[in-house]
Motif scaffolding. Structure first.
Motif, PDB file in Angstrom:
ATOM      1  N   LYS A 152     -47.880  28.462 -77.946  1.00  0.00           N
ATOM      2  CA  LYS A 152     -47.563  27.662 -76.991  1.00  0.00           C
ATOM      3  C   LYS A 152     -48.278  26.447 -77.249  1.00  0.00           C
ATOM      4  N   GLU A 153     -48.197  25.354 -78.154  1.00  0.00           N
ATOM      5  CA  GLU A 153     -49.323  24.131 -78.623  1.00  0.00           C
ATOM      6  C   GLU A 153     -50.024  24.758 -79.772  1.00  0.00           C
ATOM      7  N   ARG A 154     -51.242  24.399 -78.492  1.00  0.00           N
ATOM      8  CA  ARG A 154     -52.297  25.164 -78.750  1.00  0.00           C
ATOM      9  C   ARG A 154     -53.165  25.939 -77.555  1.00  0.00           C
ATOM     10  N   GLU A 155     -52.048  26.351 -76.813  1.00  0.00           N
ATOM     11  CA  GLU A 155     -52.327  27.790 -76.100  1.00  0.00           C
ATOM     12  C   GLU A 155     -52.214  28.834 -76.337  1.00  0.00           C
ATOM     13  N   PHE A 156     -53.310  30.185 -76.565  1.00  0.00           N
ATOM     14  CA  PHE A 156     -52.723  31.091 -76.935  1.00  0.00           C
ATOM     15  C   PHE A 156     -52.403  31.963 -76.111  1.00  0.00           C
TER      16      PHE A 156
END
Length: 187
Positions: A152-156
């Motif tokens: 999710k966007e820059r979150e993994f």
């Protein structure tokens, strides 16, 4: 400054940088030297410096550490999907007067694979849900498998399972926030 002097200066810089950090990629070296990637490749060939993958493999085989992180040897890596890595444990990793590997080495090995699979130079571990399920012993080969579960966007969210002799020794789920400012989803 003459071309020869500039080249000599660049060669000295490359040797120093690679010695400090063998995990630098040609693109990163080219950027820091303000030259093309092909120039860096020619320089590496002239200096006898191995390509990135070979340097990583050599460092893993020698048990080299970057800070406290054990890198292991990456066997398979599908960016933003999954990866497999191997770490050969030794007596330097154990609790005193035992052959049991300290959890810090297992955790660092898992976290490093999680970072590798999302191709992050830097990331903040927001949440780590980990479980040590069995002890690992000096001399055992640890096999780590990672899987990117959510992006999710820059979150993994990355799941890592580590086994020794077919026994699970560790499993963890890492929520990582990429902090290097790059848009890793579109690579």
């Amino acid at each position: 400054m003459t071309r020869t002097a500039l080249k000599k200066q660049r060669h000295e810089f490359l040797l120093k940088q690679i010695k400090k950090n063998p995990f630098l990629k040609d693109e990163e070296l080219a950027k820091s030297c303000n030259v093309s990637v092909s120039t860096i490749r020619f320089d590496r060939a002239e200096l006898g410096i191995a390509e990135y993958r070979e340097r990583v493999k050599t460092a893993a085989e020698e048990g080299m550490t970057t800070g406290a992180v054990m890198t292991g040897e990456v066997l398979d890596l599908n960016l933003f999907r999954d990866g497999i890595s191997v770490l050969k444990t030794d007596k330097t990793m154990v609790f005193q007067n035992t052959d049991i590997v300290k959890g810090q080495y297992i955790y660092a090995f898992a976290e490093n694979l999680a970072l590798s699979v999302i191709d992050a130079k830097a990331a903040l571990v927001k949440i780590a849900n980990v479980k040590y399920t069995h002890e690992a012993h000096a001399g055992e080969r640890l096999i780590a498998k990672s899987e990117v579960m959510r992006v999710k966007e820059r979150e993994f969210v990355v799941r890592v399972v580590i086994k020794a002799n077919l026994n699970e020794v560790f499993r963890g789920k890492f929520s990582l926030l990429v902090a290097d400012g790059e848009d890793t989803e579109n690579k």
